[in-house]
Design an enzyme around this catalytic site. Structure first.
Site, short mmCIF file in Angstrom:
data_model
loop_
_atom_site.label_atom_id
_atom_site.label_comp_id
_atom_site.label_asym_id
_atom_site.label_seq_id
_atom_site.Cartn_x
_atom_site.Cartn_y
_atom_site.Cartn_z
N CYS A 146 0.82 -1.22 0.00
CA CYS A 146 0.00 0.00 0.00
C CYS A 146 0.85 1.26 0.00
O CYS A 146 0.37 2.34 -0.36
CB CYS A 146 -0.93 0.03 1.22
SG CYS A 146 -1.98 -1.42 1.41
N HIS A 182 -9.18 2.46 -2.43
CA HIS A 182 -7.81 2.05 -2.14
C HIS A 182 -7.23 1.15 -3.23
O HIS A 182 -7.05 -0.05 -3.04
CB HIS A 182 -7.78 1.34 -0.79
CG HIS A 182 -6.41 1.04 -0.27
ND1 HIS A 182 -5.27 1.68 -0.72
CD2 HIS A 182 -5.99 0.15 0.67
CE1 HIS A 182 -4.22 1.22 -0.08
NE2 HIS A 182 -4.62 0.28 0.76
#
Length: 394
Positions: free
Chosen positions: A87, A338
């Site tokens: 991430c 995301h």
């Protein structure tokens, strides 16, 4: 030289479930917008730092992801660096872009993050996330891996339980923070979730893993974001340019140093030291919130909030857009979405809009400085990597 590095252009694609859109198509939308925003052409880009985490596992594209995405839009014949750090990939790409320009190696570079995660084969989609942890460790092969959720949701649930037990946070507190992000995302035209939700609706949503509901975690998104970084003197002096006061990357400390700062703490402390500023000098923050539990942990790890003060912050609305210290005021990962490799650059996209005074209905009152943090991956149950950027308007 390093203090004269600025962001001159930003661009994004809409985030969401986009099964029929390719990585190339997503990337082009973000690059076209960033290039136009910077007032330059593709030939002005001297190097690209391309961020992606899961393409190899989702589409099978490995090895030359940035070259494959960049070539159709003319980003060819230049150095292209492929960046992968879960991430934190987008933040890592920006960190490398900053280093390349601050060193004097280049005048103008591009950081581009693209992620296409949604796939008709949901087993492939959810199993891919397990690669963001040590695959030989129990974490990556727990009950959550390969099911209708990512294994990281199990970790998020453990973090939530720790907040309940150690900080006095309640489930209703988590719902309030999630609702704040979802309500903001209603006004973000790039956001995946634009429907908003009250705290009661967050609590009533489907339970994924006790105690977390589906609206307390970020959705699985496809999307792209791009940032132009430059040191050209005429651009550095321009009113719309946003300075990069600090850029730092840190990783999990060794197991034999249990008292050492974790990756988020280390990256934040180093960034504030580099900038010669502190958390109290910031006007707002964008922090990692793959779940609201992550966000609350980031409040303290970044140094914004004292441990144990989280319930008061929530009760007093400190992190609301109208509060004393707005956090994730354009929706965060929970609302904006995301797409792993693009998320860190999307945070920067929204922070730049705020600092320029161009955030529309989401605009804060005269912000001058921002801290942007995103973490990625898990090693031995702690965040594997974290980047922190301190940004300021000219």
């Amino acid at each position: 030289m390093a203090e004269n590095v600025v962001i001159s252009g930003v661009g994004m694609s809409p985030f969401g479930k986009q099964l029929d859109t390719s990585m190339k198509d997503l990337g082009r939308v973000a690059v076209d917008a960033a290039i136009a925003d910077a007032g330059i052409g593709v030939p002005d880009v001297q190097a690209m730092f391309f961020s992606n985490a899961l393409a190899g596992l989702i589409t099978g594209q490995e090895c030359i992801r940035g070259e494959v995405v960049g070539y159709p839009m003319g980003l060819a014949g230049i150095p292209i660096h492929n960046v992968e750090n879960a991430c934190a990939s987008g933040g890592n790409a920006l960190h490398l872009a900053w280093m390349a320009v601050a060193s004097g190696l280049y005048d103008t570079v591009l950081a581009l993050g693209v992620e296409k995660i949604n796939h008709p084969d949901r087993q492939r989609m959810f199993s891919a996330y397990a690669a963001g942890a040590d695959v030989e460790a129990a974490f990556a092969t727990g009950d959550g891996a390969g099911q209708d959720r990512t294994p990281f949701v199990d970790r998020q649930a453990k973090l939530a339980s720790a907040l309940f037990e150690e900080r006095g946070v309640t489930l209703e507190d988590l719902a309030a923070v999630a609702s704040r992000s979802l309500q903001s995302a209603r006004h973000n035209r790039f956001a995946h979730r634009q429907f908003g939700a009250t705290p009661e609706e967050v609590l009533a949503a489907r339970t994924v893993v006790e105690p977390l509901t589906a609206l307390m975690s970020s959705p699985i998104s496809d999307g792209a974001a791009a940032v132009v970084v430059t040191r050209r003197p005429e651009v550095v002096a321009a009113s719309r340019s946003v300075s990069i006061h600090a850029s730092q990357l840190a990783t999990r400390p060794p197991r034999d140093r249990p008292d050492a700062p974790n990756a988020v703490q280390a990256s934040a402390r180093a960034a504030f030291e580099q900038a010669g500023l502190g958390p109290g000098d910031m006007d707002f923050a964008e922090v990692h919130d793959a779940s609201v539990a992550y966000e609350l942990m980031a409040w303290t790890d970044v140094g914004l909030c004292e441990p144990g003060e989280e319930p008061r912050w929530i009760a007093d609305g400190v992190t609301e857009a109208t509060g004393a210290f707005p956090v994730n005021c354009t929706g965060g990962l929970v609302g904006r979405g995301h797409p792993l490799g693009a998320s860190g650059l999307a945070q920067v996209h929204d922070a730049v809009a705020q600092l320029r005074g161009e955030a529309g209905v989401l605009q804060l009152d005269d912000p001058r400085r921002a801290v942007v943090q995103i973490g990625g991956g898990v090693v031995d149950w702690l965040t594997a990597a974290s980047t922190v950027h301190v940004l300021g308007r000219n």
